[in-house]
Design a protein around this motif. Structure first.
Motif, mmCIF file in Angstrom:
data_model
loop_
_atom_site.group_PDB
_atom_site.id
_atom_site.type_symbol
_atom_site.label_atom_id
_atom_site.label_comp_id
_atom_site.label_asym_id
_atom_site.label_seq_id
_atom_site.Cartn_x
_atom_site.Cartn_y
_atom_site.Cartn_z
ATOM 1 N N ARG A 39 42.961 21.336 19.359
ATOM 2 C CA ARG A 39 42.721 21.322 17.911
ATOM 3 C C ARG A 39 43.573 22.377 17.212
ATOM 4 N NH1 ARG A 39 39.599 23.830 13.984
ATOM 5 N NH2 ARG A 39 38.635 25.288 15.429
ATOM 6 N N ILE A 40 43.530 23.607 17.729
ATOM 7 C CA ILE A 40 44.257 24.643 16.986
ATOM 8 C C ILE A 40 45.762 24.483 17.145
ATOM 9 C CG2 ILE A 40 42.377 26.346 16.920
ATOM 10 C CD1 ILE A 40 43.575 27.724 19.285
ATOM 11 N N ASN A 41 46.154 23.688 18.150
ATOM 12 C CA ASN A 41 47.587 23.470 18.308
ATOM 13 C C ASN A 41 48.051 22.165 17.665
ATOM 14 O OD1 ASN A 41 48.501 25.833 19.743
ATOM 15 N ND2 ASN A 41 47.130 25.106 21.361
ATOM 16 N N GLY A 42 47.136 21.500 16.970
ATOM 17 C CA GLY A 42 47.505 20.312 16.218
ATOM 18 C C GLY A 42 47.831 19.101 17.084
ATOM 19 N N MET A 43 47.232 19.011 18.253
ATOM 20 C CA MET A 43 47.492 17.842 19.098
ATOM 21 C C MET A 43 46.357 16.847 18.878
ATOM 22 S SD MET A 43 48.547 20.192 22.276
ATOM 23 C CE MET A 43 49.068 18.999 23.473
ATOM 24 N N ALA A 44 46.522 15.954 17.916
ATOM 25 C CA ALA A 44 45.433 15.115 17.428
ATOM 26 C C ALA A 44 44.881 14.187 18.486
ATOM 27 C CB ALA A 44 45.922 14.310 16.228
ATOM 28 N N TRP A 45 45.725 13.377 19.109
ATOM 29 C CA TRP A 45 45.221 12.392 20.075
ATOM 30 C C TRP A 45 44.535 13.073 21.249
ATOM 31 C CZ3 TRP A 45 44.123 7.639 19.233
ATOM 32 C CH2 TRP A 45 44.752 6.983 18.168
ATOM 33 N N ALA A 46 45.167 14.092 21.714
ATOM 34 C CA ALA A 46 44.576 14.836 22.837
ATOM 35 C C ALA A 46 43.211 15.384 22.439
ATOM 36 C CB ALA A 46 45.500 15.976 23.255
ATOM 37 N N VAL A 72 22.102 23.496 16.072
ATOM 38 C CA VAL A 72 21.568 24.016 14.803
ATOM 39 C C VAL A 72 22.674 24.332 13.795
ATOM 40 C CG1 VAL A 72 20.009 25.713 13.783
ATOM 41 C CG2 VAL A 72 19.681 24.994 16.160
ATOM 42 N N TYR A 73 23.771 24.874 14.254
ATOM 43 C CA TYR A 73 24.801 25.346 13.322
ATOM 44 C C TYR A 73 26.111 24.600 13.497
ATOM 45 C CZ TYR A 73 21.510 29.187 12.842
ATOM 46 O OH TYR A 73 20.391 29.927 12.630
ATOM 47 N N LEU A 74 26.043 23.296 13.663
ATOM 48 C CA LEU A 74 27.280 22.561 13.923
ATOM 49 C C LEU A 74 28.246 22.651 12.738
ATOM 50 C CD1 LEU A 74 28.509 20.955 16.232
ATOM 51 C CD2 LEU A 74 27.871 18.880 15.017
ATOM 52 N N GLU A 75 27.684 22.688 11.524
ATOM 53 C CA GLU A 75 28.533 22.793 10.328
ATOM 54 C C GLU A 75 29.415 24.035 10.396
ATOM 55 O OE1 GLU A 75 26.389 23.320 6.716
ATOM 56 O OE2 GLU A 75 28.190 23.097 5.466
ATOM 57 N N TRP A 76 28.810 25.095 10.872
ATOM 58 C CA TRP A 76 29.483 26.386 10.971
ATOM 59 C C TRP A 76 30.433 26.421 12.167
ATOM 60 C CZ3 TRP A 76 28.632 30.197 14.829
ATOM 61 C CH2 TRP A 76 29.156 31.459 14.562
ATOM 62 N N GLN A 90 46.677 24.419 7.934
ATOM 63 C CA GLN A 90 46.918 25.435 8.968
ATOM 64 C C GLN A 90 47.597 24.844 10.197
ATOM 65 O OE1 GLN A 90 42.748 26.563 9.051
ATOM 66 N NE2 GLN A 90 43.377 28.718 8.947
ATOM 67 N N GLY A 91 47.729 23.514 10.224
ATOM 68 C CA GLY A 91 48.340 22.877 11.392
ATOM 69 C C GLY A 91 47.333 22.484 12.447
ATOM 70 N N GLY A 92 46.017 22.509 12.071
ATOM 71 C CA GLY A 92 44.988 22.118 13.043
ATOM 72 C C GLY A 92 44.652 20.642 12.921
ATOM 73 N N VAL A 93 43.921 20.122 13.898
ATOM 74 C CA VAL A 93 43.520 18.718 13.883
ATOM 75 C C VAL A 93 42.283 18.560 13.006
ATOM 76 C CG1 VAL A 93 42.755 16.788 15.317
ATOM 77 C CG2 VAL A 93 44.449 18.401 16.199
ATOM 78 N N GLN A 94 42.204 17.456 12.276
ATOM 79 C CA GLN A 94 41.031 17.195 11.430
ATOM 80 C C GLN A 94 39.932 16.551 12.260
ATOM 81 O OE1 GLN A 94 41.528 15.675 7.430
ATOM 82 N NE2 GLN A 94 43.755 15.699 7.711
ATOM 83 N N THR A 122 34.460 23.341 12.609
ATOM 84 C CA THR A 122 35.214 23.366 11.358
ATOM 85 C C THR A 122 36.625 22.864 11.615
ATOM 86 O OG1 THR A 122 35.820 25.619 11.839
ATOM 87 C CG2 THR A 122 33.938 25.288 10.362
ATOM 88 N N ASP A 123 37.209 22.313 10.540
ATOM 89 C CA ASP A 123 38.625 21.948 10.651
ATOM 90 C C ASP A 123 39.499 23.171 10.452
ATOM 91 O OD1 ASP A 123 37.861 19.413 11.139
ATOM 92 O OD2 ASP A 123 38.290 18.642 9.111
ATOM 93 N N GLU A 124 38.982 24.106 9.688
ATOM 94 C CA GLU A 124 39.714 25.338 9.417
ATOM 95 C C GLU A 124 39.804 26.170 10.687
ATOM 96 O OE1 GLU A 124 37.642 27.877 6.774
ATOM 97 O OE2 GLU A 124 39.292 29.325 6.603
#
Lengths: 380, 144, 576
Positions: free
Chosen positions: A322-329, A247-251, A148-152, A254-256
């Motif tokens: 993250r949603i803009n794919g700026m990994a280092w930032a 409690v819900y960090l998994e949810w 999706q172009g997001g940061v992992q 997300t990388d998605e």
């Protein structure tokens, strides 16, 4: 039984932000005007009296300081400018340090060096963990983006590990808070040795605790309704954020990139808005000093506001990057976020200003218990 | 008709009359049946004055002076006391009850005590009843 | 004797009388009495228009007797006598009926009060018919003045009188001048030095050629009357000096109360419980230390010791609250870290700059503890070995409602100021009286707090009631001004209501000579009759009452006047 005065108590209290209390000449206007003071639980005048005289035991076992929500009416109407509202605030700081058995609270309140030092040490530990510990387990920075172009994010800070850390941090904080609340319970309900409260009363009145935590009805009794609203936004935003992260960090982490209307995002946005709104009102208030409760700021008040604001801002930045794919930032924001959040939670919640989120609803509960207390039978 | 005792009081100017004035300035209330006559010193009291008061219809006569040692004229009140004992004997022989004639010391600061004294004596006179000598006495030599 | 023509005036005194007495009814009831020419009522008889009304009526209706029924004659008799004099009739042809202090203010039944007012006015009407014109007399004034007491009040008054070149005899029973002020370190509220106030004053008194100072001296019985007093004073217990003077100023001051009689305070039993007087000495020496020679860490100052409590003295000593606050500044300066407890019953800050001084002092990090002066005196006990302090004060603290123990190292008792033990002898020797608290009684508490009921005798300073330095000094200067006025006049009016012997009736028994307290009556062998020295006679009337022959007339209180008054006074309540 007469109580021995401890004049040296004054020197201790001064460190918690108490000013010139001799200004008070006990006209009682403050108690008369207070919307929360009630029969059997009168304040602020009589508490100021105990502070002036140095009656330590009576002060430490009183529940009244927590029943005050600092509307400032007393300070406004005080003919001697004794500032009863701030005296009650200072007393809450003093009580917080007294409930805390580690002695750290007292250190943080009375010494800026100690508090700042602790924050820096914890922040440094967080940074070290991200730079050296997680990479040692094979997690590292990657500029590779998702489909999706997001940061992992999870590649660098896996939610399983972070959640384990969150859980352990929550456990430490909870342990400290619970032990402090037990001490508070002992001081307020048991120490006077004259009355006792039945188990059934304990159970019956328990709902008050939850009700007070969620709605904060006493707060709204103060005349300034607007402040209740902003404080409620702040409190609810904080609580939601706390629950989803711990409690819900998994949810939540997300990388998605989920659609905008997905509850993960809307809840996050609501919490962020609530926090920002509450913080904005508080910070502007403390700068403009129009509201009485904001006129006198202790170091701990500012430190708390600044840290929480920075946490929210770094949180927002993580999301945007993250949603803009700026990994280092994203990674830098994440580390900064954690470096502020961890010491804040560890210091503020059990030892400092934020502990009131636990003490206040419990105080209302304890007050209710005291109302139903019956004289203790003599041990014959 | 209901009996309302009449009380005539002789008050010295310096202590007792001033004390009675103080009762007034302090707004202390007392029975309205008292009639006060001012004299300069209780030492001025003559038996004739007391007898005249009884003759004119007084149910009681009250004499007030300064406390012993406080007399404005040094010792007039002592002379009053000695004369009072004689008058008391004399009036009793005439059939006037002992309770109808009383001597008390009232200082300039004792407004409250004065008010209480008037009420007390009025109460006593109500118990003793109307004076039996009203209108039966004539004080001859004073007609001049 | 001319036919009496009486004018009667009933005063409303605003609503003071009119509310409780039907003034119209009183006026109409008495208007038809014999000899009464007119009976009027008016809102304020003592006002200028009220007095004008009397003056006009006297002239128009040719009145020769006037009656005003109003307040106490002790307040306005002189006013109306002067009005009568202005209109050309003798002031002693006037009579007053007291229908305010002794009627409208003390009764609650309007018809009874009205009846009583009518009785009193009728009595006055009957009495005034027998009034006689009396001529005013005056005597010359000796320009010297006797001042008793060499404290700040006595010295100030002496200097004021001496400044006009008149002789002053200043008598002091101690061996030095200065009184209480000489024992003080600083004064409130400006914290200026008392020593710097009193020492220059002492020097000025000593150097003034017009002031003769007698130290170690007590006065004996004073003889004479206003303008012409004399006495013998005993200097150092043996040297007697005869002095003559025209006026007297009593400035004998007060002395500190001895707290030994209050068992709760343990004074003289517990070390480091000191009185304010002893504490002043400590401050003067510049060292605040406990009996063990250590700096006290905690000092308590207990207010109202012997004051405002029926067991000791009911009155307030007026100076102790401010003195106690003054100590805060002095202790704080000497011992910056000491805890200071002000243990008080009520804080009184009535004077100029006093409230400000109180407000300012409260910011000196002191702890105020309130007790009940009537039922809850603090109890002082010696601390035990484990207490880490010398003394423990137990008290029920009123503002918190809890019983507390105050750990301290020193207690200062703010002692009351009370009359000297020998005050009775002093008042007797100068012919004045004391009030309930053994303070000298003034002629009028509001309008004449400097003079006494004895002509020529004035009271200044603490002996009239506890006061601070400015009040004492003002009163001293006021008394001096009064005396200088009579000296400037060279003569003063004296009592005219004296006794007079009718030599034809006098049988020569000399009873009158024996009863007269002023030796004013003597027996004239040549006339075979007693004679009255009218200058010495003060008009008490004791001789008149004692005379078995009815030969002595007490002017203005004659038998016929008093008997006429008795006849009138029961007119309504009993008629036969």
């Amino acid at each position: 039984m007469s109580v021995r005065l401890q004049p040296e108590l004054r020197n201790q209290l001064i460190q918690f932000g108490i000013g010139d209390w001799n200004a008070c000449y006990h006209c009682g206007t403050c108690t008369a005007i207070c919307p929360l003071s009630e029969k059997g639980f009168l304040f602020p005048r009589n508490k100021i009296r105990l502070m002036q005289m140095g009656v330590k035991d009576e002060l430490e076992t009183s529940v009244e300081p927590w029943l005050c929500y600092y509307c400032g009416d007393c300070t406004k109407s005080c003919p001697r400018d004794a500032n009863p509202g701030e005296l009650m605030m200072s007393l809450r700081r003093y009580l917080t340090s007294k409930y805390d058995w580690t002695g750290l609270s007292r250190k943080f309140y009375t010494s800026g060096v100690w508090e700042l030092g602790f924050i820096l040490v914890f922040a440094a530990l967080v940074v070290i963990a991200f730079l050296f510990l997680l990479p040692a387990y094979g997690f590292k920075f990657t500029t590779e983006l998702t489909a999706q172009g997001g940061v992992q994010v999870n590649a660098f800070a896996p939610w399983e590990y972070i959640e384990i850390f969150d859980w352990s941090m929550a456990a430490v904080v909870a342990l400290l808070l619970i032990s402090n609340i037990l001490r508070m319970y002992y001081k307020i309900i048991w120490k006077d040795g004259k009355t006792t409260v039945s188990i059934w009363t304990h159970i019956r009145e328990f709902w008050l605790l939850i009700y007070n935590f969620v709605v904060q009805p006493r707060f709204s009794k103060c005349e300034d309704k607007n402040y209740w609203l902003s404080h409620w936004f702040l409190m609810s935003g904080y609580t939601i954020m706390f629950i989803v992260i711990v409690v819900y960090l998994e949810w939540f982490q997300t990388d998605e990139i989920l659609p905008f209307w997905h509850p993960q995002r809307t809840l996050g946005y609501y919490a962020t808005f609530g926090l920002l709104f509450g913080l904005f009102v508080a910070i502007i208030g403390r700068i403009r000093k129009k509201r009485i409760k904001f006129q006198f700021s202790h170091v701990s008040d500012w430190l708390f506001l600044i840290m929480l604001t920075l946490t929210v801002i770094t949180g927002i930045l993580i999301h945007i990057f993250r949603i803009n794919g700026m990994a280092w930032a994203t990674y830098i924001s994440y580390i900064a976020h954690m470096a502020i959040l961890v010491p804040m939670i560890l210091i503020e919640v059990p030892f400092s200003k934020w502990s009131h989120l636990a003490y206040r609803p419990f105080a209302v509960y304890f007050q209710q218990l005291k109302k139903h207390a019956v004289p203790r039978k003599s041990n014959q | 008709m209901e009996f309302r005792p009449t009380l005539v009081a002789f008050l010295c100017n310096w202590c007792s009359y001033t004390g009675a004035d103080l009762a007034g300035t302090s707004r202390l209330h007392y029975a309205p049946n008292i009639r006060i006559i001012r004299i300069m010193c209780s030492g001025r009291i003559e038996p004739t004055f007391v007898l005249k008061a009884f003759q004119q219809g007084a149910d009681g006569v009250l004499i007030c002076g300064c406390h012993p040692g406080d007399c404005h004229y040094q010792e007039g009140n002592y002379k009053c006391l000695r004369r009072y004992k004689l008058i008391q004997k004399y009036t009793q022989q005439m059939g006037i009850e002992k309770e109808r004639l009383r001597l008390e010391w009232i200082s300039a600061s004792e407004g409250k005590q004065f008010a209480e004294l008037v009420n007390d004596m009025t109460k006593t006179l109500l118990q003793v009843g109307p004076s039996k000598v009203k209108g039966t006495l004539e004080v001859e030599h004073l007609k001049k | 004797m001319e036919e009496p023509r009486i004018g009667v005036y009933i005063c409303w005194c605003g609503t003071n009388i009119a509310k409780m007495v039907d003034v119209e009814a009183v006026a109409s009831e008495v208007s038809s009495m014999p000899h009464v020419v007119l009976a009027k009522n008016y809102k304020y008889m003592c006002s200028d228009p009220g007095q004008e009304l009397i003056i006009k009526d006297i002239k128009v209706h040719n009145l020769n007797r006037v009656i005003v029924a109003a307040c106490s004659p002790r307040i306005h008799e002189l006013t109306f006598r002067t009005a009568c004099e202005k209109a050309g009739i003798n002031p002693y042809l006037f009579e007053m009926a007291n229908i305010r202090e002794q009627d409208s203010w003390v009764h609650t039944d309007r018809s009874e009060a009205t009846k009583k007012a009518i009785d009193l006015v009728i009595a006055a009407i009957r009495r005034v018919r027998f009034h006689e014109a009396l001529e005013k007399r005056s005597v010359s004034v000796n320009p010297a003045t006797l001042v008793i007491g060499g404290g700040i009040a006595g010295m100030t008054a002496s200097l004021e009188i001496a400044a006009s070149g008149k002789q002053v005899y200043l008598v002091e029973k101690a061996d030095h001048l200065g009184g209480m002020v000489a024992q003080l370190d600083l004064t409130f509220p400006h914290l200026s030095s008392a020593q710097q106030i009193i020492h220059p004053l002492i020097q000025r008194v000593k150097n003034n050629p017009n002031i003769k100072v007698f130290l170690n001296t007590q006065i004996q019985q004073v003889h004479g009357y206003i303008g012409n007093f004399n006495t013998t004073i005993l200097q150092n217990g043996n040297e007697s000096v005869e002095i003559e003077f025209g006026n007297i100023i009593a400035a004998v001051g007060l002395k500190p109360f001895d707290p030994v009689v209050i068992p709760e305070y343990g004074y003289k039993k517990i070390p480091d419980v000191v009185t304010s007087v002893e504490f002043e000495q400590m401050l003067l020496s510049g060292l605040i230390q406990t009996s063990e020679g250590k700096d006290p860490r905690n000092v308590a100052i207990i207010h109202c010791v012997g004051s405002r409590n029926k067991k000791f003295h009911e009155y307030c000593s007026r100076v102790c609250c401010m003195t106690a606050l003054k100590y805060v500044h002095q202790i704080r300066a000497a011992l910056p870290d000491a805890n200071i407890f002000e243990v008080y019953a009520d804080m009184r800050a009535y004077g100029k700059g006093h409230e400000e001084f109180y407000a300012h002092t409260t910011h000196k990090q002191i702890i105020f503890l309130m007790f009940d002066q009537q039922t809850g005196l603090p109890r002082i006990r010696k601390a035990g070995a484990a207490d880490k302090c010398n003394i423990i004060i137990e008290m029920d603290e009123l503002l918190s409602g809890i019983s507390i123990e105050v750990p301290v190292d020193m207690v200062v008792l703010m002692t009351n100021m009370e009359a000297h033990d020998d005050v009775k002898e002093v008042v007797r020797s100068i012919g004045v009286s004391l009030c309930g608290n053994q303070f000298f009684i003034e002629k009028h508490p509001k309008l004449d707090p400097v003079a006494t009921t004895t002509g020529g005798v004035y009271i200044v300073g603490g002996c009239q009631g506890p006061k601070d330095i400015p009040d004492s000094v003002s009163q001293a200067r006021a008394a001096a001004a009064r005396i200088l006025a009579t000296i400037a006049q060279e003569s003063v009016p004296v009592e005219v209501t004296t006794a007079q012997v009718n030599e034809l009736l006098c049988c020569g028994c000399q009873t009158c000579v024996r009863v007269c307290p002023y030796s004013a009556v003597s027996y004239d062998e040549s006339k075979k009759s007693s004679v009255v020295n009218e200058v010495l006679c003060k008009g008490c009337g004791t001789c008149g009452a004692a005379c078995p022959a009815g030969a002595i007339k007490c002017k203005h209180f004659t038998d016929s006047q008093i008997l006429a008054e008795i006849e009138g006074i029961m007119s309504l309540s009993y008629k036969y």
